[in-house]
Design a protein around this motif. Structure first.
Motif, PDB file in Angstrom:
ATOM      1  N   ALA A   1       6.112 -17.705  -5.163  1.00  0.00           N
ATOM      2  CA  ALA A   1       6.222 -18.037  -3.738  1.00  0.00           C
ATOM      3  C   ALA A   1       5.363 -17.137  -2.853  1.00  0.00           C
ATOM      4  O   ALA A   1       5.234 -17.408  -1.660  1.00  0.00           O
ATOM      5  N   LYS A   2       4.785 -16.074  -3.416  1.00  0.00           N
ATOM      6  CA  LYS A   2       4.062 -15.121  -2.581  1.00  0.00           C
ATOM      7  C   LYS A   2       2.698 -14.801  -3.181  1.00  0.00           C
ATOM      8  O   LYS A   2       2.513 -14.794  -4.395  1.00  0.00           O
ATOM      9  N   GLY A   3       1.757 -14.501  -2.286  1.00  0.00           N
ATOM     10  CA  GLY A   3       0.439 -14.070  -2.702  1.00  0.00           C
ATOM     11  C   GLY A   3       0.326 -12.563  -2.625  1.00  0.00           C
ATOM     12  O   GLY A   3       1.293 -11.858  -2.337  1.00  0.00           O
ATOM     13  N   GLY A   4      -0.876 -12.074  -2.869  1.00  0.00           N
ATOM     14  CA  GLY A   4      -1.107 -10.647  -2.760  1.00  0.00           C
ATOM     15  C   GLY A   4      -2.001 -10.120  -3.863  1.00  0.00           C
ATOM     16  O   GLY A   4      -2.245 -10.784  -4.871  1.00  0.00           O
ATOM     17  N   TRP A   5      -2.496  -8.910  -3.658  1.00  0.00           N
ATOM     18  CA  TRP A   5      -3.338  -8.249  -4.641  1.00  0.00           C
ATOM     19  C   TRP A   5      -2.515  -7.863  -5.863  1.00  0.00           C
ATOM     20  O   TRP A   5      -1.423  -7.313  -5.737  1.00  0.00           O
ATOM     21  N   ASP A   6      -3.068  -8.094  -7.039  1.00  0.00           N
ATOM     22  CA  ASP A   6      -2.556  -7.450  -8.232  1.00  0.00           C
ATOM     23  C   ASP A   6      -2.930  -5.962  -8.108  1.00  0.00           C
ATOM     24  O   ASP A   6      -4.043  -5.630  -7.699  1.00  0.00           O
ATOM     25  N   PRO A   7      -2.003  -5.052  -8.419  1.00  0.00           N
ATOM     26  CA  PRO A   7      -2.301  -3.629  -8.220  1.00  0.00           C
ATOM     27  C   PRO A   7      -3.585  -3.152  -8.893  1.00  0.00           C
ATOM     28  O   PRO A   7      -4.359  -2.392  -8.295  1.00  0.00           O
ATOM     29  N   GLN A   8      -3.835  -3.595 -10.119  1.00  0.00           N
ATOM     30  CA  GLN A   8      -5.041  -3.146 -10.807  1.00  0.00           C
ATOM     31  C   GLN A   8      -6.298  -3.694 -10.142  1.00  0.00           C
ATOM     32  O   GLN A   8      -7.307  -2.987 -10.024  1.00  0.00           O
ATOM     33  N   SER A   9      -6.242  -4.933  -9.685  1.00  0.00           N
ATOM     34  CA  SER A   9      -7.378  -5.508  -8.980  1.00  0.00           C
ATOM     35  C   SER A   9      -7.649  -4.748  -7.683  1.00  0.00           C
ATOM     36  O   SER A   9      -8.810  -4.510  -7.315  1.00  0.00           O
ATOM     37  N   LEU A  10      -6.575  -4.359  -6.996  1.00  0.00           N
ATOM     38  CA  LEU A  10      -6.748  -3.585  -5.771  1.00  0.00           C
ATOM     39  C   LEU A  10      -7.405  -2.239  -6.074  1.00  0.00           C
ATOM     40  O   LEU A  10      -8.329  -1.811  -5.365  1.00  0.00           O
ATOM     41  N   ARG A  11      -6.963  -1.590  -7.132  1.00  0.00           N
ATOM     42  CA  ARG A  11      -7.574  -0.310  -7.516  1.00  0.00           C
ATOM     43  C   ARG A  11      -9.071  -0.483  -7.807  1.00  0.00           C
ATOM     44  O   ARG A  11      -9.899   0.329  -7.383  1.00  0.00           O
ATOM     45  N   GLU A  12      -9.413  -1.528  -8.545  1.00  0.00           N
ATOM     46  CA  GLU A  12     -10.808  -1.738  -8.933  1.00  0.00           C
ATOM     47  C   GLU A  12     -11.690  -2.051  -7.727  1.00  0.00           C
ATOM     48  O   GLU A  12     -12.855  -1.642  -7.676  1.00  0.00           O
ATOM     49  N   ASN A  13     -11.139  -2.763  -6.765  1.00  0.00           N
ATOM     50  CA  ASN A  13     -11.916  -3.139  -5.582  1.00  0.00           C
ATOM     51  C   ASN A  13     -11.867  -2.093  -4.473  1.00  0.00           C
ATOM     52  O   ASN A  13     -12.596  -2.221  -3.485  1.00  0.00           O
TER      53      ASN A  13
ATOM     54  N   PRO B   1     -12.941   1.036  -3.900  1.00  0.00           N
ATOM     55  CA  PRO B   1     -14.134   1.715  -3.362  1.00  0.00           C
ATOM     56  C   PRO B   1     -14.902   0.850  -2.362  1.00  0.00           C
ATOM     57  O   PRO B   1     -15.308   1.338  -1.300  1.00  0.00           O
ATOM     58  N   ALA B   2     -15.086  -0.437  -2.683  1.00  0.00           N
ATOM     59  CA  ALA B   2     -15.792  -1.334  -1.765  1.00  0.00           C
ATOM     60  C   ALA B   2     -14.915  -1.709  -0.582  1.00  0.00           C
ATOM     61  O   ALA B   2     -15.373  -1.770   0.568  1.00  0.00           O
ATOM     62  N   LEU B   3     -13.645  -1.960  -0.860  1.00  0.00           N
ATOM     63  CA  LEU B   3     -12.720  -2.398   0.179  1.00  0.00           C
ATOM     64  C   LEU B   3     -12.564  -1.337   1.262  1.00  0.00           C
ATOM     65  O   LEU B   3     -12.576  -1.630   2.467  1.00  0.00           O
ATOM     66  N   SER B   4     -12.428  -0.098   0.848  1.00  0.00           N
ATOM     67  CA  SER B   4     -12.177   0.975   1.797  1.00  0.00           C
ATOM     68  C   SER B   4     -13.386   1.295   2.672  1.00  0.00           C
ATOM     69  O   SER B   4     -13.246   1.972   3.703  1.00  0.00           O
ATOM     70  N   ARG B   5     -14.561   0.815   2.266  1.00  0.00           N
ATOM     71  CA  ARG B   5     -15.781   1.073   3.044  1.00  0.00           C
ATOM     72  C   ARG B   5     -16.147  -0.070   3.975  1.00  0.00           C
ATOM     73  O   ARG B   5     -17.154   0.017   4.687  1.00  0.00           O
ATOM     74  N   LEU B   6     -15.377  -1.140   3.996  1.00  0.00           N
ATOM     75  CA  LEU B   6     -15.717  -2.272   4.863  1.00  0.00           C
ATOM     76  C   LEU B   6     -15.698  -1.837   6.326  1.00  0.00           C
ATOM     77  O   LEU B   6     -14.712  -1.249   6.788  1.00  0.00           O
ATOM     78  N   PRO B   7     -16.759  -2.147   7.067  1.00  0.00           N
ATOM     79  CA  PRO B   7     -16.781  -1.772   8.484  1.00  0.00           C
ATOM     80  C   PRO B   7     -15.963  -2.753   9.323  1.00  0.00           C
ATOM     81  O   PRO B   7     -15.625  -3.851   8.876  1.00  0.00           O
ATOM     82  N   GLY B   8     -15.610  -2.341  10.521  1.00  0.00           N
ATOM     83  CA  GLY B   8     -14.950  -3.247  11.455  1.00  0.00           C
ATOM     84  C   GLY B   8     -13.456  -3.360  11.279  1.00  0.00           C
ATOM     85  O   GLY B   8     -12.802  -4.100  12.002  1.00  0.00           O
ATOM     86  N   LEU B   9     -12.895  -2.644  10.330  1.00  0.00           N
ATOM     87  CA  LEU B   9     -11.445  -2.651  10.178  1.00  0.00           C
ATOM     88  C   LEU B   9     -10.987  -1.264   9.753  1.00  0.00           C
ATOM     89  O   LEU B   9     -11.735  -0.490   9.175  1.00  0.00           O
ATOM     90  N   HIS B  10      -9.749  -0.978  10.093  1.00  0.00           N
ATOM     91  CA  HIS B  10      -9.156   0.310   9.738  1.00  0.00           C
ATOM     92  C   HIS B  10      -8.163   0.064   8.609  1.00  0.00           C
ATOM     93  O   HIS B  10      -7.109  -0.519   8.809  1.00  0.00           O
ATOM     94  N   SER B  11      -8.529   0.485   7.412  1.00  0.00           N
ATOM     95  CA  SER B  11      -7.665   0.290   6.244  1.00  0.00           C
ATOM     96  C   SER B  11      -6.490   1.261   6.339  1.00  0.00           C
ATOM     97  O   SER B  11      -6.639   2.458   6.104  1.00  0.00           O
TER      98      SER B  11
END
Length: 217
Positions: free
Chosen positions: A124-136, A138-148
């Motif tokens: 019933a719910k979406g979301g990042w798999d924890p391992q996928s979030l870990r792998e992504n 480095p790129a995710l945390s550097r995205l401009p225009g948003l505050h992670s």
């Protein structure tokens, strides 16, 4: 003091230090938001852009309100959400994060973003798999225009108290691993458990506003 204001005061007295109350005002009238704003409540959560925008307009005289988008974020609604909300609790994929980043830059905004994680099997719910979030990350945390800023999760329906506590602890631990301060977890029925396990935001609707009004026929 109104009934809503009384419930708000009681909730504030129970909140541990460092835990913020997000008043989930979806399906509630602007007048109810105004009642809570008079008490000092600043943060309000909405899940549908088409409902939120007229409400925000009706409350435009209240300059200090912070609006949080807590619903499923559809790609075609990103621009409207970025323009109207300072917090987004439901970014659940790299593609969506990149879209939020691009549009935020175009609109000159910088929303605080929470990444929705799926820590247990739940169709019933979406979301990042924890391992996928870990792998992504480095790129995710550097995205401009948003505050992670942090992570958001929801417990599957039917979980008992121990299962919910385990889920909330796992979310807090993952946030700490990624050096993120914010955790949005816990709702009206389980927010004390989430707060005890490291939530910084609890999303409370019915326990604050009472039963939702019936949908129009």
């Amino acid at each position: 003091m109104t009934e809503i204001q009384n419930r708000w005061q009681q909730l504030q007295q129970r909140l541990p230090p460092g835990v913020n109350l997000l008043a989930v005002s979806k399906m509630q009238p602007a007048s109810a938001v105004r009642e809570l704003a008079a008490c000092g409540q600043v943060d309000f959560g909405e899940s549908r852009v088409q409902e939120a925008l007229p409400k925000q307009e009706a409350l435009s005289d209240l300059k200090n309100l912070r609006w949080h988008f807590i619903g499923r974020l559809q790609a075609n609604k990103v621009r409207a959400v970025v323009k109207a909300f300072s917090w987004i609790h439901s970014v659940d994929s790299m593609t969506l994060a990149e879209r939020v980043s691009r549009i935020a830059l175009e609109e000159g905004c910088c929303p605080s973003v929470l990444f929705q994680v799926k820590l247990r099997s739940d169709p019933a719910k979406g979301g990042w798999d924890p391992q996928s979030l870990r792998e992504n990350w480095p790129a995710l945390s550097r995205l401009p225009g948003l505050h992670s800023s942090g992570l958001m999760t929801m417990a599957p329906l039917g979980f008992d108290v121990h299962e919910r506590q385990g889920l909330f602890r796992d979310c807090r631990n993952l946030a700490d691993e990624l050096n993120l301060t914010q955790c949005s977890m816990g709702m009206s029925g389980d927010w004390p458990e989430a707060a005890a396990c490291g939530a910084t935001w609890v999303r409370v609707g019915s326990a604050l506003f009472g039963a939702r009004p019936p949908l129009p026929s």
